[in-house]
Enzyme design. Sequence first.
Site, PDB file in Angstrom:
ATOM      1  N   ASP A   1       0.833  -1.209   0.000  1.00 58.14           N
ATOM      2  CA  ASP A   1       0.000   0.000   0.000  1.00 58.14           C
ATOM      3  C   ASP A   1       0.867   1.257   0.000  1.00 58.14           C
ATOM      4  O   ASP A   1       0.664   2.186  -0.791  1.00 58.14           O
ATOM      5  CB  ASP A   1      -0.900  -0.046   1.241  1.00 58.14           C
ATOM      6  CG  ASP A   1      -1.961   1.040   1.249  1.00 58.14           C
ATOM      7  OD1 ASP A   1      -2.285   1.572   0.168  1.00 58.14           O
ATOM      8  OD2 ASP A   1      -2.479   1.341   2.341  1.00 58.14           O
TER       9      ASP A   1
ATOM     10  N   ASN B   1      -2.023 -11.051  -4.350  1.00 60.37           N
ATOM     11  CA  ASN B   1      -1.825 -12.510  -4.397  1.00 60.37           C
ATOM     12  C   ASN B   1      -0.606 -12.850  -3.560  1.00 60.37           C
ATOM     13  O   ASN B   1       0.509 -12.396  -3.864  1.00 60.37           O
ATOM     14  CB  ASN B   1      -1.581 -12.973  -5.837  1.00 60.37           C
ATOM     15  CG  ASN B   1      -2.768 -12.651  -6.720  1.00 60.37           C
ATOM     16  OD1 ASN B   1      -3.904 -12.992  -6.385  1.00 60.37           O
ATOM     17  ND2 ASN B   1      -2.521 -11.958  -7.823  1.00 60.37           N
TER      18      ASN B   1
ATOM     19  N   LYS C   1       1.875 -15.434  -2.895  1.00 55.97           N
ATOM     20  CA  LYS C   1       2.274 -16.649  -3.638  1.00 55.97           C
ATOM     21  C   LYS C   1       3.236 -17.538  -2.871  1.00 55.97           C
ATOM     22  O   LYS C   1       3.195 -18.761  -2.998  1.00 55.97           O
ATOM     23  CB  LYS C   1       2.917 -16.242  -4.972  1.00 55.97           C
ATOM     24  CG  LYS C   1       1.900 -15.655  -5.954  1.00 55.97           C
ATOM     25  CD  LYS C   1       2.606 -15.135  -7.180  1.00 55.97           C
ATOM     26  CE  LYS C   1       1.664 -14.894  -8.330  1.00 55.97           C
ATOM     27  NZ  LYS C   1       1.042 -16.103  -8.867  1.00 55.97           N
TER      28      LYS C   1
ATOM     29  N   ARG D   1      -9.002  10.977 -12.042  1.00 49.57           N
ATOM     30  CA  ARG D   1      -8.443  10.962 -10.684  1.00 49.57           C
ATOM     31  C   ARG D   1      -7.966   9.569 -10.252  1.00 49.57           C
ATOM     32  O   ARG D   1      -7.527   9.383  -9.138  1.00 49.57           O
ATOM     33  CB  ARG D   1      -9.502  11.472  -9.690  1.00 49.57           C
ATOM     34  CG  ARG D   1      -9.851  12.950  -9.862  1.00 49.57           C
ATOM     35  CD  ARG D   1     -10.681  13.448  -8.687  1.00 49.57           C
ATOM     36  NE  ARG D   1     -12.027  12.918  -8.671  1.00 49.57           N
ATOM     37  CZ  ARG D   1     -12.563  12.232  -7.654  1.00 49.57           C
ATOM     38  NH1 ARG D   1     -11.865  11.979  -6.565  1.00 49.57           N
ATOM     39  NH2 ARG D   1     -13.796  11.798  -7.718  1.00 49.57           N
ATOM     40  N   LYS D   2      -8.101   8.595 -11.172  1.00 51.63           N
ATOM     41  CA  LYS D   2      -7.788   7.209 -10.792  1.00 51.63           C
ATOM     42  C   LYS D   2      -6.387   6.800 -11.275  1.00 51.63           C
ATOM     43  O   LYS D   2      -6.075   6.912 -12.455  1.00 51.63           O
ATOM     44  CB  LYS D   2      -8.837   6.252 -11.384  1.00 51.63           C
ATOM     45  CG  LYS D   2     -10.218   6.494 -10.790  1.00 51.63           C
ATOM     46  CD  LYS D   2     -11.199   5.426 -11.201  1.00 51.63           C
ATOM     47  CE  LYS D   2     -11.670   5.622 -12.622  1.00 51.63           C
ATOM     48  NZ  LYS D   2     -12.799   4.738 -12.955  1.00 51.63           N
TER      49      LYS D   2
HETATM   50  C1  LIG Z   1      -2.050  15.670   3.776  1.00 51.67           C
HETATM   51  C2  LIG Z   1      -1.311  15.198   4.958  1.00 51.67           C
HETATM   52  C3  LIG Z   1      -1.132  13.738   5.026  1.00 51.67           C
HETATM   53  C4  LIG Z   1       0.202  13.427   5.449  1.00 51.67           C
HETATM   54  C5  LIG Z   1       0.765  12.307   4.722  1.00 51.67           C
HETATM   55  C6  LIG Z   1       1.995  11.838   5.385  1.00 51.67           C
HETATM   56  C7  LIG Z   1       3.051  11.541   4.440  1.00 51.67           C
HETATM   57  C8  LIG Z   1       2.636  10.465   3.519  1.00 51.67           C
HETATM   58  C9  LIG Z   1       3.772   9.680   3.192  1.00 51.67           C
HETATM   59  C10 LIG Z   1       3.656   8.644   2.462  1.00 51.67           C
HETATM   60  C11 LIG Z   1       2.359   8.263   1.871  1.00 51.67           C
HETATM   61  C12 LIG Z   1       2.259   6.826   1.766  1.00 51.67           C
HETATM   62  C13 LIG Z   1       1.239   6.426   0.762  1.00 51.67           C
HETATM   63  C14 LIG Z   1      -0.092   6.232   1.356  1.00 51.67           C
HETATM   64  C15 LIG Z   1      -0.373   4.796   1.642  1.00 51.67           C
HETATM   65  C16 LIG Z   1      -1.469   4.618   2.647  1.00 51.67           C
HETATM   66  C17 LIG Z   1      -2.754   5.052   2.087  1.00 51.67           C
HETATM   67  C18 LIG Z   1      -3.892   4.833   3.018  1.00 51.67           C
HETATM   68  O1  LIG Z   1      -3.781   4.138   3.988  1.00 51.67           O
HETATM   69  S1  LIG Z   1      -5.315   5.623   2.640  1.00 51.67           S
HETATM   70  C19 LIG Z   1      -6.427   5.020   3.864  1.00 51.67           C
HETATM   71  C20 LIG Z   1      -7.245   3.888   3.345  1.00 51.67           C
HETATM   72  N1  LIG Z   1      -8.148   4.351   2.320  1.00 51.67           N
HETATM   73  C21 LIG Z   1      -9.249   5.038   2.650  1.00 51.67           C
HETATM   74  O2  LIG Z   1      -9.578   5.270   3.776  1.00 51.67           O
HETATM   75  C22 LIG Z   1     -10.092   5.498   1.495  1.00 51.67           C
HETATM   76  C23 LIG Z   1     -11.560   5.535   1.845  1.00 51.67           C
HETATM   77  N2  LIG Z   1     -12.312   5.866   0.655  1.00 51.67           N
HETATM   78  C24 LIG Z   1     -12.499   7.146   0.291  1.00 51.67           C
HETATM   79  O3  LIG Z   1     -12.143   8.085   0.987  1.00 51.67           O
HETATM   80  C25 LIG Z   1     -13.177   7.369  -1.009  1.00 51.67           C
HETATM   81  O4  LIG Z   1     -13.893   6.218  -1.395  1.00 51.67           O
HETATM   82  C26 LIG Z   1     -12.151   7.722  -2.150  1.00 51.67           C
HETATM   83  C27 LIG Z   1     -11.395   9.016  -1.778  1.00 51.67           C
HETATM   84  C28 LIG Z   1     -11.124   6.592  -2.361  1.00 51.67           C
HETATM   85  C29 LIG Z   1     -12.897   7.916  -3.440  1.00 51.67           C
HETATM   86  O5  LIG Z   1     -13.982   8.729  -3.126  1.00 51.67           O
HETATM   87  P1  LIG Z   1     -14.402   9.924  -4.100  1.00 51.67           P
HETATM   88  O6  LIG Z   1     -15.699  10.426  -3.572  1.00 51.67           O
HETATM   89  O7  LIG Z   1     -13.304  10.898  -4.267  1.00 51.67           O
HETATM   90  O8  LIG Z   1     -14.503   9.218  -5.484  1.00 51.67           O
HETATM   91  P2  LIG Z   1     -15.804   8.777  -6.294  1.00 51.67           P
HETATM   92  O9  LIG Z   1     -16.315  10.016  -6.931  1.00 51.67           O
HETATM   93  O10 LIG Z   1     -16.695   7.935  -5.477  1.00 51.67           O
HETATM   94  O11 LIG Z   1     -15.123   7.814  -7.387  1.00 51.67           O
HETATM   95  C30 LIG Z   1     -14.223   8.321  -8.356  1.00 51.67           C
HETATM   96  C31 LIG Z   1     -14.008   7.230  -9.361  1.00 51.67           C
HETATM   97  O12 LIG Z   1     -13.328   6.118  -8.729  1.00 51.67           O
HETATM   98  C32 LIG Z   1     -14.133   4.925  -8.788  1.00 51.67           C
HETATM   99  N3  LIG Z   1     -13.966   4.214  -7.529  1.00 51.67           N
HETATM  100  C33 LIG Z   1     -14.063   4.691  -6.292  1.00 51.67           C
HETATM  101  N4  LIG Z   1     -13.812   3.759  -5.383  1.00 51.67           N
HETATM  102  C34 LIG Z   1     -13.537   2.648  -6.082  1.00 51.67           C
HETATM  103  C35 LIG Z   1     -13.170   1.324  -5.703  1.00 51.67           C
HETATM  104  N5  LIG Z   1     -13.040   0.973  -4.410  1.00 51.67           N
HETATM  105  N6  LIG Z   1     -12.934   0.424  -6.668  1.00 51.67           N
HETATM  106  C36 LIG Z   1     -13.050   0.758  -7.996  1.00 51.67           C
HETATM  107  N7  LIG Z   1     -13.387   2.009  -8.418  1.00 51.67           N
HETATM  108  C37 LIG Z   1     -13.619   2.917  -7.467  1.00 51.67           C
HETATM  109  C38 LIG Z   1     -15.552   5.434  -8.985  1.00 51.67           C
HETATM  110  O13 LIG Z   1     -16.386   4.473  -9.569  1.00 51.67           O
HETATM  111  C39 LIG Z   1     -15.329   6.642  -9.863  1.00 51.67           C
HETATM  112  O14 LIG Z   1     -15.083   6.173 -11.165  1.00 51.67           O
HETATM  113  P3  LIG Z   1     -15.572   7.015 -12.452  1.00 51.67           P
HETATM  114  O15 LIG Z   1     -14.933   8.393 -12.343  1.00 51.67           O
HETATM  115  O16 LIG Z   1     -17.073   7.088 -12.347  1.00 51.67           O
HETATM  116  O17 LIG Z   1     -15.061   6.228 -13.633  1.00 51.67           O
END
Ligand SMILES: CCCCCCCC/C=C\CCCCCCCC(=O)SCCNC(=O)CCNC(=O)[C@H](O)C(C)(C)COP(=O)(O)OP(=O)(O)OC[C@H]1O[C@@H](n2cnc3c(N)ncnc32)[C@H](O)[C@@H]1OP(=O)(O)O
Length: 229
Positions: A152, A174, A176, A197-198
């Site tokens: 991730d 997967n 393996k 955005r994807k």
């Molecule tokens: C700024 C300060 C931060 C500090 C950072 C520190 C430094 C960082 C350092 C290093 C980084 C390391 C890297 C990160 C690694 C860890 C990441 C995590 O742990 S993230 C936590 C776990 N994930 C969640 O909690 C997401 C929960 N879900 C959401 O919030 C929403 O569902 C979100 C944002 C993912 C999407 O929501 P919408 O409202 O923006 O998007 P919609 O409009 O529903 O969908 C857009 C398109 O995406 C598709 N879509 C959405 N979800 C999908 C899914 N699960 N599967 C397939 N398609 C999906 C939709 O069908 C739509 O597609 P069409 O545009 O119509 O073609």
Amino acid sequence: MLRSCAPRLRTLGALRGLTGGARPAVGDAGPALRLFSSEKFIDKDRSLPNPSWSKEIRLLFDQFMKKCEDGSWKRVPSYRYISPQDSKPTKEEGQMSRARIFSRSYDDGLGFEFVMFHNDVEKRTVCFFQGGPHLQGPSGLLHGGALATMIDVTGGVTAIMTGEFVMTANLNINFKRPIPLGSVIVINSQIDKVEGRKFFVSCDVQSVDEKTLYSNATGLFISLDPEKK
Ligand SMILES: CCCCCCCC/C=C\CCCCCCCC(=O)SCCNC(=O)CCNC(=O)[C@H](O)C(C)(C)COP(=O)(O)OP(=O)(O)OC[C@H]1O[C@@H](n2cnc3c(N)ncnc32)[C@H](O)[C@@H]1OP(=O)(O)O
């Protein structure tokens, strides 16, 4: 881990101000030690070698630091804490939050020891990871959730390096072959496709000698909708 979106530019700036070159001593804004504005709190860049690193991961680190010299690869700095300016207010008003970034929450050598290097032209990231004893799953083996975390983070960094702050929407892994606890593994991650955005990312996880494919994975990372922020 990703608690605040408003300050993403600053955070992305920090991540994108990556380090390269022969001296592994700089992180965001320059110093490997990051002094937060309170001036009471020092956070160090944890993607640099520490005494728990095996010879094998040190060697890989050195090889890739050499590759950074011509600017094609950059080391990705990594911290334990989100700086107070970037953190959402917590219930512990007036106190330093105890929140830590999960993948950096263990003391040296016990959990996630890793360094990542990013290649901007090839849109790919390589992560060298050594899982410590507190990441055990089955006896003597790495916990699958620990590997999922590293997939991730590596996939997320690969997407974030395009300049957008993303959240993980989907991970498909997967498993393996089991991974011996304490061994060094190599996670390669690349962006396969971007649609609006994807960000579609794929990863494979191999032994250092590339003879064993431990795992492969795909992930969907989505940058935040400006309307919904
Ligand atoms: C700024 C300060 C931060 C500090 C950072 C520190 C430094 C960082 C350092 C290093 C980084 C390391 C890297 C990160 C690694 C860890 C990441 C995590 O742990 S993230 C936590 C776990 N994930 C969640 O909690 C997401 C929960 N879900 C959401 O919030 C929403 O569902 C979100 C944002 C993912 C999407 O929501 P919408 O409202 O923006 O998007 P919609 O409009 O529903 O969908 C857009 C398109 O995406 C598709 N879509 C959405 N979800 C999908 C899914 N699960 N599967 C397939 N398609 C999906 C939709 O069908 C739509 O597609 P069409 O545009 O119509 O073609």
